[in-house]
Design a protein around this motif. Sequence first.
Motif, PDB file in Angstrom:
ATOM      1  N   GLU A  37       0.855  -1.178   0.000  1.00 41.39           N
ATOM      2  CA  GLU A  37       0.000   0.000   0.000  1.00 41.39           C
ATOM      3  C   GLU A  37       0.889   1.225   0.000  1.00 41.39           C
ATOM      4  OE1 GLU A  37      -3.189   2.347   2.829  1.00 41.39           O
ATOM      5  OE2 GLU A  37      -2.966   0.196   3.067  1.00 41.39           O
ATOM      6  N   VAL A  38       0.693   2.084  -0.978  1.00 41.81           N
ATOM      7  CA  VAL A  38       1.428   3.341  -1.059  1.00 41.81           C
ATOM      8  C   VAL A  38       0.435   4.451  -0.766  1.00 41.81           C
ATOM      9  CG1 VAL A  38       2.813   4.843  -2.526  1.00 41.81           C
ATOM     10  CG2 VAL A  38       3.010   2.360  -2.743  1.00 41.81           C
ATOM     11  N   GLN A  39       0.797   5.297   0.189  1.00 36.54           N
ATOM     12  CA  GLN A  39      -0.125   6.333   0.633  1.00 36.54           C
ATOM     13  C   GLN A  39       0.330   7.725   0.244  1.00 36.54           C
ATOM     14  OE1 GLN A  39      -0.763   6.052   4.836  1.00 36.54           O
ATOM     15  NE2 GLN A  39      -1.693   4.045   4.693  1.00 36.54           N
ATOM     16  N   SER A  40      -0.547   8.606   0.491  1.00 35.60           N
ATOM     17  CA  SER A  40      -0.484  10.049   0.401  1.00 35.60           C
ATOM     18  C   SER A  40      -1.364  10.522  -0.747  1.00 35.60           C
ATOM     19  CB  SER A  40       0.919  10.593   0.240  1.00 35.60           C
ATOM     20  OG  SER A  40       0.896  11.984   0.495  1.00 35.60           O
ATOM     21  N   PRO A  41      -2.648  10.615  -0.465  1.00 35.32           N
ATOM     22  CA  PRO A  41      -3.552  11.130  -1.485  1.00 35.32           C
ATOM     23  C   PRO A  41      -3.062  12.487  -1.998  1.00 35.32           C
ATOM     24  CG  PRO A  41      -4.788  10.381   0.429  1.00 35.32           C
ATOM     25  CD  PRO A  41      -3.332  10.353   0.806  1.00 35.32           C
ATOM     26  N   ASN A  42      -3.282  12.714  -3.244  1.00 35.14           N
ATOM     27  CA  ASN A  42      -2.919  13.977  -3.886  1.00 35.14           C
ATOM     28  C   ASN A  42      -1.418  14.223  -3.967  1.00 35.14           C
ATOM     29  OD1 ASN A  42      -5.730  14.650  -4.151  1.00 35.14           O
ATOM     30  ND2 ASN A  42      -5.694  15.140  -1.977  1.00 35.14           N
ATOM     31  N   ALA A  43      -0.614  13.180  -3.849  1.00 30.70           N
ATOM     32  CA  ALA A  43       0.841  13.344  -3.975  1.00 30.70           C
ATOM     33  C   ALA A  43       1.164  13.890  -5.358  1.00 30.70           C
ATOM     34  CB  ALA A  43       1.543  12.015  -3.753  1.00 30.70           C
ATOM     35  N   LYS A  44       2.151  14.744  -5.400  1.00 27.16           N
ATOM     36  CA  LYS A  44       2.557  15.352  -6.663  1.00 27.16           C
ATOM     37  C   LYS A  44       3.994  14.986  -7.030  1.00 27.16           C
ATOM     38  CE  LYS A  44      -0.931  18.687  -6.887  1.00 27.16           C
ATOM     39  NZ  LYS A  44      -2.063  17.826  -6.831  1.00 27.16           N
ATOM     40  N   SER A  45       4.670  14.216  -6.166  1.00 21.35           N
ATOM     41  CA  SER A  45       6.048  13.799  -6.436  1.00 21.35           C
ATOM     42  C   SER A  45       6.346  12.522  -5.665  1.00 21.35           C
ATOM     43  CB  SER A  45       7.036  14.891  -6.013  1.00 21.35           C
ATOM     44  OG  SER A  45       7.036  15.022  -4.598  1.00 21.35           O
ATOM     45  N   THR A  46       7.412  11.863  -6.053  1.00 22.68           N
ATOM     46  CA  THR A  46       7.844  10.649  -5.362  1.00 22.68           C
ATOM     47  C   THR A  46       8.071  10.916  -3.882  1.00 22.68           C
ATOM     48  OG1 THR A  46       8.889   9.847  -7.371  1.00 22.68           O
ATOM     49  CG2 THR A  46       9.629   8.852  -5.309  1.00 22.68           C
ATOM     50  N   GLU A  47       8.652  12.056  -3.568  1.00 26.64           N
ATOM     51  CA  GLU A  47       8.968  12.408  -2.183  1.00 26.64           C
ATOM     52  C   GLU A  47       7.721  12.532  -1.308  1.00 26.64           C
ATOM     53  OE1 GLU A  47      10.214  14.052  -4.876  1.00 26.64           O
ATOM     54  OE2 GLU A  47      12.253  13.255  -4.775  1.00 26.64           O
ATOM     55  N   MET A  48       6.592  12.738  -1.930  1.00 28.63           N
ATOM     56  CA  MET A  48       5.353  12.908  -1.177  1.00 28.63           C
ATOM     57  C   MET A  48       4.618  11.592  -0.944  1.00 28.63           C
ATOM     58  SD  MET A  48       3.937  16.404  -2.971  1.00 28.63           S
ATOM     59  CE  MET A  48       2.502  16.571  -1.917  1.00 28.63           C
ATOM     60  N   THR A  49       5.202  10.465  -1.377  1.00 33.40           N
ATOM     61  CA  THR A  49       4.563   9.166  -1.191  1.00 33.40           C
ATOM     62  C   THR A  49       5.197   8.427  -0.021  1.00 33.40           C
ATOM     63  OG1 THR A  49       6.006   8.080  -2.770  1.00 33.40           O
ATOM     64  CG2 THR A  49       3.943   8.989  -3.616  1.00 33.40           C
ATOM     65  N   ASP A  50       4.500   7.420   0.455  1.00 29.23           N
ATOM     66  CA  ASP A  50       4.945   6.672   1.629  1.00 29.23           C
ATOM     67  C   ASP A  50       4.453   5.232   1.510  1.00 29.23           C
ATOM     68  OD1 ASP A  50       5.831   6.133   4.318  1.00 29.23           O
ATOM     69  OD2 ASP A  50       3.788   6.431   4.994  1.00 29.23           O
ATOM     70  N   CYS A  51       5.350   4.266   1.759  1.00 30.99           N
ATOM     71  CA  CYS A  51       4.963   2.858   1.728  1.00 30.99           C
ATOM     72  C   CYS A  51       4.366   2.486   3.090  1.00 30.99           C
ATOM     73  CB  CYS A  51       6.167   1.967   1.418  1.00 30.99           C
ATOM     74  SG  CYS A  51       5.749   0.211   1.387  1.00 30.99           S
ATOM     75  N   ALA A  52       3.054   2.333   3.127  1.00 25.32           N
ATOM     76  CA  ALA A  52       2.367   1.990   4.366  1.00 25.32           C
ATOM     77  C   ALA A  52       2.576   0.523   4.742  1.00 25.32           C
ATOM     78  CB  ALA A  52       0.885   2.297   4.240  1.00 25.32           C
ATOM     79  N   THR A  53       3.098  -0.275   3.840  1.00 20.44           N
ATOM     80  CA  THR A  53       3.338  -1.695   4.104  1.00 20.44           C
ATOM     81  C   THR A  53       4.578  -1.889   4.974  1.00 20.44           C
ATOM     82  OG1 THR A  53       2.390  -2.149   1.943  1.00 20.44           O
ATOM     83  CG2 THR A  53       3.566  -3.950   2.967  1.00 20.44           C
ATOM     84  N   PHE A  54       5.468  -0.895   5.012  1.00 21.43           N
ATOM     85  CA  PHE A  54       6.723  -1.027   5.760  1.00 21.43           C
ATOM     86  C   PHE A  54       6.467  -1.499   7.177  1.00 21.43           C
ATOM     87  CE2 PHE A  54       9.780   0.717   8.763  1.00 21.43           C
ATOM     88  CZ  PHE A  54      10.947   0.151   8.290  1.00 21.43           C
TER      89      PHE A  54
END
Length: 57
Positions: A37-54
């Motif tokens: 699961e990759v989170q951060s609705p409305n992300a506009k760049s890779t840096e704004m995403t987060d792997c919630a599975t970690f």
Amino acid sequence: MTGRAQKMAQPNSGIKCIVNTCHYYGSGDHCHADKIEVQSPNAKSTEMTDCATFLPE
């Protein structure tokens, strides 16, 4: 994501992971999670995403 991902015996093909401190990490930069699961609705760049599975090892 409904429930925590399960750790598979074989790597999940198509998913590369270099976070060697994760429970699902496998040598050769493979991910052994059955789903991610990759989170951060409305992300506009890779840096704004987060792997919630970690999950820390």
